[in-house]
Design a protein around this motif. Sequence first.
Motif, PDB file in Angstrom:
ATOM      1  N   GLY A   1      -5.346  10.801  -3.699  1.00 29.66           N
ATOM      2  CA  GLY A   1      -5.821  11.849  -2.795  1.00 29.66           C
ATOM      3  C   GLY A   1      -4.937  13.079  -2.832  1.00 29.66           C
ATOM      4  O   GLY A   1      -5.424  14.213  -2.731  1.00 29.66           O
ATOM      5  N   THR A  27     -13.027   6.247  -2.817  1.00 29.92           N
ATOM      6  CA  THR A  27     -13.476   5.167  -1.926  1.00 29.92           C
ATOM      7  C   THR A  27     -13.781   3.906  -2.719  1.00 29.92           C
ATOM      8  O   THR A  27     -13.327   2.815  -2.361  1.00 29.92           O
ATOM      9  N   ALA A  28     -14.531   4.045  -3.802  1.00 31.87           N
ATOM     10  CA  ALA A  28     -14.890   2.878  -4.621  1.00 31.87           C
ATOM     11  C   ALA A  28     -13.651   2.235  -5.225  1.00 31.87           C
ATOM     12  O   ALA A  28     -13.551   1.004  -5.312  1.00 31.87           O
ATOM     13  N   ASP A  85      -4.091   1.135  -0.290  1.00 27.76           N
ATOM     14  CA  ASP A  85      -4.013   2.385   0.477  1.00 27.76           C
ATOM     15  C   ASP A  85      -3.000   3.336  -0.156  1.00 27.76           C
ATOM     16  O   ASP A  85      -3.241   4.540  -0.274  1.00 27.76           O
ATOM     17  N   THR A 123      -4.523   4.838  -3.353  1.00 26.61           N
ATOM     18  CA  THR A 123      -5.588   5.810  -3.090  1.00 26.61           C
ATOM     19  C   THR A 123      -5.035   7.061  -2.404  1.00 26.61           C
ATOM     20  O   THR A 123      -5.534   8.164  -2.644  1.00 26.61           O
ATOM     21  N   GLN A 124      -4.003   6.903  -1.601  1.00 26.10           N
ATOM     22  CA  GLN A 124      -3.374   8.090  -0.992  1.00 26.10           C
ATOM     23  C   GLN A 124      -2.716   8.953  -2.064  1.00 26.10           C
ATOM     24  O   GLN A 124      -2.791  10.187  -2.020  1.00 26.10           O
ATOM     25  N   GLY A 128     -10.775   2.041  -3.874  1.00 24.24           N
ATOM     26  CA  GLY A 128     -10.168   1.243  -2.808  1.00 24.24           C
ATOM     27  C   GLY A 128     -10.859  -0.094  -2.624  1.00 24.24           C
ATOM     28  O   GLY A 128     -10.214  -1.131  -2.472  1.00 24.24           O
ATOM     29  N   VAL A 129     -12.190  -0.073  -2.660  1.00 23.72           N
ATOM     30  CA  VAL A 129     -12.953  -1.317  -2.492  1.00 23.72           C
ATOM     31  C   VAL A 129     -12.710  -2.245  -3.676  1.00 23.72           C
ATOM     32  O   VAL A 129     -12.359  -3.421  -3.512  1.00 23.72           O
ATOM     33  N   ASP A 170     -13.395  11.379  -5.053  1.00 18.34           N
ATOM     34  CA  ASP A 170     -13.646  10.435  -3.959  1.00 18.34           C
ATOM     35  C   ASP A 170     -13.274   9.055  -4.477  1.00 18.34           C
ATOM     36  O   ASP A 170     -13.983   8.472  -5.298  1.00 18.34           O
TER      37      ASP A 170
END
Length: 161
Positions: A12, A21-22, A5, A8-9, A24-25, A19
């Motif tokens: 961001g 999202t990937a 997190d 990714t933050q 993070g996964v 994006d």
Amino acid sequence: MDHVDFITQQWGQERPDLDVTAMGVIGRVARLYLAYQREMHKTFAEFGLNAAKFDVLATLRRSGAPYTLSPGDLLKATMVASGTMTNRIDRLEADGLVKREVNPEDSRSFLVGLTEEGFALIDRAVAAHVETQTRLLSGMSAQDVETFKALLSKAQLSADS
């Protein structure tokens, strides 16, 4: 908030146009893999094994009686290079855990089989391995585990296509 997190933050904030999202996964999958590996390696070490030796012994054990496979079948089941497999077999043979026998169907080749000592060791090690894996998932409900398995399967199929 976990470490992924945090990363990714940061992205961001620095690159709001992306994006992540990937990221993070995949970041979580990578960290989870390392955490799982760390614990499983501890279990293997309790039996004087490493992941490579465990892999060969477990492959022979799960193949069923007579717990013997050709080097080619071991290669297919473990997906390692030929030279790597030869090295693994040599080490396991030196440890007295596997034996090479002439293939009765083709005397130019040989089969690799578990010795009695190898069979006994892998039976104990795989039981401990399963206990370790169960412990690693103990924070999840049975339904969570089923959902996780299904999602991981979908992710694997997507990555392989």
